[in-house]
Design a protein around this motif. Structure first.
Motif, short mmCIF file in Angstrom:
data_model
loop_
_atom_site.label_atom_id
_atom_site.label_comp_id
_atom_site.label_asym_id
_atom_site.label_seq_id
_atom_site.Cartn_x
_atom_site.Cartn_y
_atom_site.Cartn_z
N ASP A 206 94.73 30.57 79.86
CA ASP A 206 94.23 29.83 78.71
C ASP A 206 94.87 28.47 78.52
O ASP A 206 94.44 27.70 77.66
CB ASP A 206 94.42 30.66 77.44
CG ASP A 206 95.84 31.18 77.31
OD1 ASP A 206 96.65 30.96 78.24
OD2 ASP A 206 96.14 31.83 76.29
N GLN B 79 88.10 35.11 76.83
CA GLN B 79 88.71 34.20 75.87
C GLN B 79 89.38 33.02 76.57
O GLN B 79 89.27 31.87 76.13
CB GLN B 79 89.72 34.94 74.99
CG GLN B 79 90.29 34.07 73.87
CD GLN B 79 91.23 34.85 72.96
OE1 GLN B 79 91.34 36.05 73.06
NE2 GLN B 79 91.90 34.15 72.07
N SER C 262 88.93 38.63 71.32
CA SER C 262 88.48 37.64 70.34
C SER C 262 89.70 36.88 69.82
O SER C 262 90.79 37.44 69.75
CB SER C 262 87.76 38.34 69.18
OG SER C 262 86.64 39.07 69.65
N PRO C 263 89.52 35.63 69.43
CA PRO C 263 90.67 34.86 68.93
C PRO C 263 91.04 35.24 67.50
O PRO C 263 90.19 35.67 66.71
CB PRO C 263 90.17 33.41 69.00
CG PRO C 263 88.69 33.53 68.84
CD PRO C 263 88.30 34.81 69.52
N HIS D 112 95.30 36.57 70.54
CA HIS D 112 94.36 37.68 70.51
C HIS D 112 94.26 38.27 69.11
O HIS D 112 95.28 38.50 68.45
CB HIS D 112 94.81 38.79 71.47
CG HIS D 112 94.71 38.40 72.91
ND1 HIS D 112 95.15 39.21 73.93
CD2 HIS D 112 94.22 37.29 73.50
CE1 HIS D 112 94.94 38.61 75.09
NE2 HIS D 112 94.37 37.45 74.85
#
Length: 368
Positions: free
Chosen positions: A167, A191, A226-227, A281
């Motif tokens: 990321d 993500q 998901s963030p 997360h």
């Protein structure tokens, strides 16, 4: 986390002689829980063989071989339950570090974990998932140096190792570049793809390319999370000057600083509110994001590894959510109304989310 009474780690320090056999005994009960909840994958801690590769503790180095019978029995039980196992080595396993000693130690760690999977008798779906590593002020050189580390691996490590897009530093395009030069299998992280995609790759096309790196007969895996969206609460010390200002009723903190509560005259600590970091997360999986992705991936076959901070509870919540909001996706996973009702009942126990940092989060310093 749905069974807080179940231990999965032997937390004794080295003076108490912790052993892989103790971890396997604990994890044996975890397998029973997973089966009871129809949870088909489990990421084992990379620390289940404590100190097995510690350079200054040779008394632990034979731990894996000593546990051969227990590893074989554990692997047989996992296969009987049809539970796929994997490792995600720690953030300190770096294959592209400029320091060759760190690379050597990382290869030792991975060799030990691959040996455990081999002794369990698991097939090629039992993998070790790693990242490229740090940038070290030279993105291109660091990316190429990972290939040098790969070339040092023994065969039993290459058979198990898979590479994930991250990321912050190495995108999907970067790991595809490495795959073309090594043949290493790739893990697509949903993500991470949204956090880092400077090449503006198409998600469906990229996902298909990742899946194609896996050999026929071996089901590919991907990561989904998901963030976090909530405000972060940061504890900070209150300075004497701020306390004096609070006594005079003149201050709430620094200019434009958002506080959870006004600073009291006697306060030693204040809680500062900050926006979320999108690489973090969330506790649970956003069902609308997940359903959208699954519809985009229609026709493709793969395992989904959820990386919610609430671990198993993330899946127990997602199944009834999908049945309610995306029944077509729920049908793809064979989710039944009875199963969804059981999952919702499980969550009524009000178990808190894990407070520990995820293996993919908050580790920038290891790559600088």
């Amino acid at each position: 986390m749905g069974r807080p009474d179940l231990k999965s780690q032997d937390t004794r320090r080295w003076q108490k002689d912790p052993h892989l056999k103790c971890f396997l005994e604990l994890l044996d009960h975890v397998l029973d829980y997973l089966r009871s909840k129809n949870l088909d994958m489990y990421r084992m801690s990379s620390d289940i063989a404590p100190y097995a590769t510690h350079p200054d503790m040779p008394q632990f180095h034979s731990m894996v071989a000593e546990s051969n019978a227990e590893l074989r029995a554990f692997g047989a039980k996992a296969r009987d339950y049809d539970i796929r196992l994997s490792f995600h080595p720690s953030q300190y396993v770096l294959l592209n570090a400029p320091n060759p000693e760190l690379t050597r130690k990382s290869i030792w760690d991975l060799s030990s974990q691959a040996e455990m999977l081999d002794r369990m008798g698991l097939d090629d779906e039992a993998v070790m998932i790693t990242h490229v590593g740090g940038v070290y002020d030279d993105h291109e050189a660091s990316r190429a140096r990972w290939i040098e580390g790969w070339n040092l691996f023994p065969e039993h490590v290459r058979r198990r190792l898979v590479l994930e897009n991250d990321d912050l530093r190495f995108s999907a395009a970067d790991v595809l570049w490495i795959h073309e030069r090594t043949g290493v299998r790739l893990i697509f992280d949903y993500q991470h793809f949204w956090c880092l995609n400077p090449e503006r790759l198409d998600i469906r096309e990229t996902f298909e390319r990742f899946l194609a790196t896996w050999p026929a007969g071996v089901r590919p895996k991907m990561h989904f999370s998901s963030p976090r969206t909530e405000l972060r609460e940061i504890k900070q010390k209150v300075t004497p000057k701020q306390r004096e200002a609070a006594k005079a009723g003149k201050a709430r903190g620094k200019s434009k600083e958002l506080l959870k509560a006004p600073i009291k005259a006697t306060a030693r600590v204040k809680t500062v509110l900050r926006p979320p970091i999108w690489t973090g997360h969330a506790d649970f999986t956003n069902p609308f994001e997940f359903a959208t992705f699954m519809r985009m991936a229609e026709g493709l076959v793969f395992d989904v590894m959820l990386e919610g901070k609430s671990k198993d509870l993330s899946l127990l919540r997602l199944r009834p959510d999908l049945l309610r909001f995306a029944p077509d996706v729920a049908a793809r996973f064979g989710i039944t109304a009875e199963e969804a009702m059981d999952d919702e009942k499980q969550l009524d126990d009000d178990v808190d989310a894990d407070e520990e940092t995820d293996v993919d989060e908050g580790r920038v310093e290891a790559a600088e």
